[in-house]
Design a protein around this motif. Structure first.
Motif, PDB file in Angstrom:
ATOM      1  N   GLU A  83     -46.355  56.723  22.468  1.00 42.44           N
ATOM      2  CA  GLU A  83     -47.644  57.421  22.487  1.00 42.44           C
ATOM      3  C   GLU A  83     -48.511  57.016  21.299  1.00 42.44           C
ATOM      4  N   GLU A  84     -47.905  56.958  20.110  1.00 37.32           N
ATOM      5  CA  GLU A  84     -48.658  56.551  18.934  1.00 37.32           C
ATOM      6  C   GLU A  84     -48.977  55.062  18.975  1.00 37.32           C
ATOM      7  N   ASP A  85     -48.020  54.253  19.417  1.00 39.95           N
ATOM      8  CA  ASP A  85     -48.224  52.801  19.433  1.00 39.95           C
ATOM      9  C   ASP A  85     -49.310  52.371  20.400  1.00 39.95           C
ATOM     10  N   THR A  86     -49.544  53.150  21.473  1.00 38.59           N
ATOM     11  CA  THR A  86     -50.512  52.754  22.494  1.00 38.59           C
ATOM     12  C   THR A  86     -51.803  53.572  22.417  1.00 38.59           C
ATOM     13  N   ARG A  87     -52.013  54.232  21.280  1.00 32.34           N
ATOM     14  CA  ARG A  87     -53.227  55.035  21.151  1.00 32.34           C
ATOM     15  C   ARG A  87     -54.474  54.171  21.271  1.00 32.34           C
ATOM     16  N   TYR A  88     -54.431  52.947  20.790  1.00 31.71           N
ATOM     17  CA  TYR A  88     -55.611  52.064  20.777  1.00 31.71           C
ATOM     18  C   TYR A  88     -55.423  50.842  21.659  1.00 31.71           C
ATOM     19  N   GLY A  89     -54.493  50.901  22.606  1.00 38.53           N
ATOM     20  CA  GLY A  89     -54.296  49.747  23.464  1.00 38.53           C
ATOM     21  C   GLY A  89     -53.222  49.977  24.509  1.00 38.53           C
ATOM     22  N   THR A  90     -52.797  48.888  25.142  1.00 36.76           N
ATOM     23  CA  THR A  90     -51.842  48.911  26.247  1.00 36.76           C
ATOM     24  C   THR A  90     -50.612  48.099  25.878  1.00 36.76           C
ATOM     25  N   LEU A  91     -49.449  48.644  26.174  1.00 40.23           N
ATOM     26  CA  LEU A  91     -48.203  47.906  25.972  1.00 40.23           C
ATOM     27  C   LEU A  91     -48.095  46.853  27.079  1.00 40.23           C
ATOM     28  N   ILE A  92     -48.286  45.584  26.719  1.00 38.36           N
ATOM     29  CA  ILE A  92     -48.289  44.528  27.730  1.00 38.36           C
ATOM     30  C   ILE A  92     -47.025  43.673  27.690  1.00 38.36           C
ATOM     31  N   ASP A  93     -46.158  43.944  26.744  1.00 37.20           N
ATOM     32  CA  ASP A  93     -44.868  43.268  26.646  1.00 37.20           C
ATOM     33  C   ASP A  93     -44.004  44.132  25.738  1.00 37.20           C
ATOM     34  N   HIS A  94     -42.714  43.854  25.709  1.00 36.46           N
ATOM     35  CA  HIS A  94     -41.860  44.572  24.779  1.00 36.46           C
ATOM     36  C   HIS A  94     -42.362  44.335  23.355  1.00 36.46           C
ATOM     37  N   ASN A  95     -42.675  45.426  22.648  1.00 37.10           N
ATOM     38  CA  ASN A  95     -43.093  45.378  21.241  1.00 37.10           C
ATOM     39  C   ASN A  95     -44.454  44.734  21.015  1.00 37.10           C
ATOM     40  N   ILE A  96     -45.283  44.664  22.058  1.00 32.28           N
ATOM     41  CA  ILE A  96     -46.601  44.039  21.939  1.00 32.28           C
ATOM     42  C   ILE A  96     -47.653  44.887  22.633  1.00 32.28           C
ATOM     43  N   VAL A  97     -48.704  45.239  21.882  1.00 29.87           N
ATOM     44  CA  VAL A  97     -49.838  45.990  22.432  1.00 29.87           C
ATOM     45  C   VAL A  97     -51.076  45.107  22.446  1.00 29.87           C
ATOM     46  N   GLY A  98     -51.772  45.103  23.571  1.00 27.70           N
ATOM     47  CA  GLY A  98     -53.097  44.498  23.657  1.00 27.70           C
ATOM     48  C   GLY A  98     -54.122  45.548  23.284  1.00 27.70           C
ATOM     49  N   THR A  99     -54.838  45.337  22.192  1.00 31.03           N
ATOM     50  CA  THR A  99     -55.742  46.353  21.642  1.00 31.03           C
ATOM     51  C   THR A  99     -57.055  46.399  22.427  1.00 31.03           C
ATOM     52  N   THR A 100     -57.525  47.595  22.715  1.00 27.74           N
ATOM     53  CA  THR A 100     -58.770  47.768  23.466  1.00 27.74           C
ATOM     54  C   THR A 100     -59.959  47.252  22.647  1.00 27.74           C
ATOM     55  N   HIS A 101     -60.832  46.501  23.314  1.00 28.97           N
ATOM     56  CA  HIS A 101     -61.981  45.909  22.627  1.00 28.97           C
ATOM     57  C   HIS A 101     -63.083  45.631  23.642  1.00 28.97           C
ATOM     58  N   GLN A 102     -64.171  45.041  23.189  1.00 32.53           N
ATOM     59  CA  GLN A 102     -65.293  44.695  24.066  1.00 32.53           C
ATOM     60  C   GLN A 102     -65.700  43.237  23.846  1.00 32.53           C
ATOM     61  N   HIS A 103     -66.229  42.639  24.896  1.00 31.23           N
ATOM     62  CA  HIS A 103     -66.876  41.328  24.818  1.00 31.23           C
ATOM     63  C   HIS A 103     -68.331  41.550  25.227  1.00 31.23           C
ATOM     64  N   ILE A 104     -69.246  41.437  24.283  1.00 35.12           N
ATOM     65  CA  ILE A 104     -70.654  41.742  24.566  1.00 35.12           C
ATOM     66  C   ILE A 104     -71.500  40.519  24.240  1.00 35.12           C
ATOM     67  N   TYR A 105     -72.305  40.090  25.222  1.00 31.43           N
ATOM     68  CA  TYR A 105     -73.107  38.873  25.118  1.00 31.43           C
ATOM     69  C   TYR A 105     -74.586  39.235  25.241  1.00 31.43           C
ATOM     70  N   ASN A 106     -75.392  38.583  24.434  1.00 33.89           N
ATOM     71  CA  ASN A 106     -76.836  38.753  24.558  1.00 33.89           C
ATOM     72  C   ASN A 106     -77.471  37.388  24.783  1.00 33.89           C
ATOM     73  N   PHE A 107     -78.354  37.319  25.801  1.00 33.13           N
ATOM     74  CA  PHE A 107     -79.065  36.078  26.103  1.00 33.13           C
ATOM     75  C   PHE A 107     -80.528  36.221  25.690  1.00 33.13           C
ATOM     76  N   ARG A 108     -80.998  35.241  24.937  1.00 28.99           N
ATOM     77  CA  ARG A 108     -82.417  35.186  24.557  1.00 28.99           C
ATOM     78  C   ARG A 108     -83.140  34.354  25.614  1.00 28.99           C
ATOM     79  N   LEU A 109     -84.027  34.986  26.381  1.00 32.35           N
ATOM     80  CA  LEU A 109     -84.683  34.341  27.516  1.00 32.35           C
ATOM     81  C   LEU A 109     -86.199  34.442  27.321  1.00 32.35           C
ATOM     82  N   ASP A 110     -86.782  33.342  26.880  1.00 33.70           N
ATOM     83  CA  ASP A 110     -88.228  33.265  26.686  1.00 33.70           C
ATOM     84  C   ASP A 110     -88.847  32.874  28.028  1.00 33.70           C
TER      85      ASP A 110
END
Length: 515
Positions: free
Chosen positions: A291-318
């Motif tokens: 519960e504590e180990d996965t507070r900020y992510g998902t257990l995706i393998d034994h002893n490994i958590v993938g941490t929750t994050h974002q990918h945010i892109y901005n396009f400059r369009l003139d």
């Protein structure tokens, strides 16, 4: 051991670091020989490096977490059976439909200039569409403006991770050469790019940009069963793709500019590579520590958590929609009471508004609404102003990032406000190039889009720039480990009363093919 240097952000001294110091933070991984050191993080250990005197300023050590040691190769070396896949080949027996002279590209009705930038990658400029012999302006210049990848874990090895990939690292200089048959189809033209390195010296990246045409389904179809001309009418849709990939550490980002004969422009970003993972004590979700180990992510393998994050892109369009003088128009479909008689109680209507100023343009995007960049000085044959629809979210395979997953008093939110809103329109200013500001590394405040709109200039019938933000919130899953199948987010610019009719009526009817 493999050490990775990372930018440190800004926390007004709350992290114990002086603002004016030139610093990096270094986190490390153990190389166990499986080709994937990312799977073996040395957790809770961070070295702070002073770049001025090439010294270690301090070591941040929050205690030992066992290193995950199980080999996790991502190149298939541990697979007992390789899938039996027959070749799939795209052929152009009569030659290419796309032509290129110097840096100018011509395909069907589209013409544009293509170049590579050290910071933002490919830049598309002087984009025009040949409408029955008239070359009509669509966009003066378009490119990635900037992007950010913020993580949500407050631990010592994670709280500072919010990568402004183009503004801090230079994504053009980190271009990944493309390979025919895997990264791009075999009919692609591969173009080199020459850029300047950190010392100002030129270097050339082979196969930096791909240009190719592909089949993309029916452009239109109708099978008529009645009338004097029964039968099927359908035409083949082709797309021209400009593809570029930049690799920043563990992630590989694929950017596609996709041009369609009907005037549509799609901007697609694919993320692949290897997730940034965290070593934990839990092997399964049933462990006491899970519960504590996965507070900020998902257990995706034994002893490994993938941490929750974002990918945010901005396009400059003139955009220059039929010229430089453009405006932002909102068209909102709504339900209204039926006052015209008959059994219907309600009707559907649209309400329009031209947005007057920069600050009023800034908004989160609702996919149920219509947002247009119009030219109020040019009309189609029905009298509507010509325009292009702005669609920051046109589908994706990860949950969309509706905004920044940070409180407004968080230091990151103060520095990079562009990640929270999807539509920004500013009056053109040649000095306003990057949504995160020109020098974002360790910036105290937002010197980008938030600062650009503070003077609240008029955006009615003037030379404007559209800043379109899109992206995904990445909640990890087991199927993305040890390597992530490419996950996409799509944006689009679509002609809206720009033409007088379906622009692809002149497509040829191909001869039917037999199996």
């Amino acid at each position: 051991m493999v050490a990775t240097p990372l930018t440190v952000g800004y926390f007004e001294g709350e992290d114990g670091l002086e603002h004016d110091s030139r610093l990096l933070k270094v986190v490390s991984y153990l190389d166990v020989g499986d080709g994937n050191y990312w799977a073996h993080p040395i957790e809770n250990l961070v070295a702070v490096v002073d770049l001025e005197d090439n010294s270690i300023l301090k070591i941040e050590d929050e205690g030992v977490v066992p290193i995950p040691m199980t080999p996790r190769p991502y190149d298939g070396r541990n697979q007992s059976e390789i899938a039996d896949v027959k070749p799939l080949v795209t052929l152009e027996p009569e030659g290419r439909n796309v032509s290129m002279m110097d840096n100018m590209i011509h395909w069907q009705n589209w013409d544009f200039h293509l170049k590579m930038d050290a910071r933002v990658g490919p830049v598309i400029s002087t984009l025009t569409y040949d409408d029955q012999g008239e070359k009509r302006k669509v966009m003066y210049e378009g490119s990635l403006g900037g992007m950010i990848v913020p993580y949500g874990d407050p631990d010592v090895g994670w709280y500072f991770k919010a990568y402004l990939d183009s503004g801090e690292y230079g994504m053009g200089n980190l271009t990944s050469p493309l390979e025919l048959g895997t990264d791009v189809p075999i009919n692609a033209m591969l173009l080199p790019a020459t850029l300047a390195d950190n010392n100002g010296d030129p270097f050339t990246i082979p196969n930096a940009i791909a240009v190719f045409e592909r089949y993309a389904g029916p452009e239109f179809k109708h099978n008529e069963m009645l009338g004097s001309n029964p039968g099927n009418e359908s035409r083949q849709r082709r797309e021209l793709v400009i593809r570029w990939v930049s690799t920043i550490g563990n992630y590989d980002y694929m950017f596609d500019w996709i041009f369609m004969a009907n005037g549509n422009i799609q901007l697609t970003v694919g993320a692949s590579g290897i997730e940034a993972v965290k070593a934990v004590r839990s092997r399964t979700i049933h462990d006491e520590t899970a519960e504590e180990d996965t507070r900020y992510g998902t257990l995706i393998d034994h002893n490994i958590v993938g941490t929750t994050h974002q990918h945010i892109y901005n396009f400059r369009l003139d955009l220059d929609v039929d010229g430089e003088q453009n405006s932002l128009m909102e068209v909102n479909p709504v339900v209204a009471e039926n006052t015209e008689g008959g059994p219907r109680k309600s009707v559907m209507v649209t309400r329009e508004r031209v947005v007057p100023t920069e600050l009023e343009s800034v908004q989160k995007f609702d996919p149920s609404t219509i947002r247009l960049m119009i030219n109020p000085n040019e009309e189609n044959r029905m009298g509507y102003p010509v325009g292009y629809q702005v669609i920051p979210f046109a589908g994706g395979t990860h949950p969309i990032a509706k905004g920044a997953l940070f409180s407004e008093d968080d230091w990151l939110f103060r520095r990079a406000n562009f990640m929270d809103k999807q539509i920004w329109v500013t009056q053109y200013n040649p000095d306003e190039r990057f949504p995160e500001g020109k020098y974002p590394n360790r910036a105290e405040t937002d010197t980008g889009l938030k600062a650009f709109v503070e003077d609240d200039q008029s955006i009615e019938n003037v030379d404007t720039v559209l800043w379109m933000t899109t992206g995904a919130t990445h909640v990890a899953r087991a199927e993305e480990w040890p390597i992530m199948p490419t996950e996409y987010v799509h944006s689009m610019l679509k002609p809206w009363n720009f033409f007088d009719q379906t622009p692809t009526l002149n497509l040829p009817d191909p001869e039917p093919l037999e199996n």
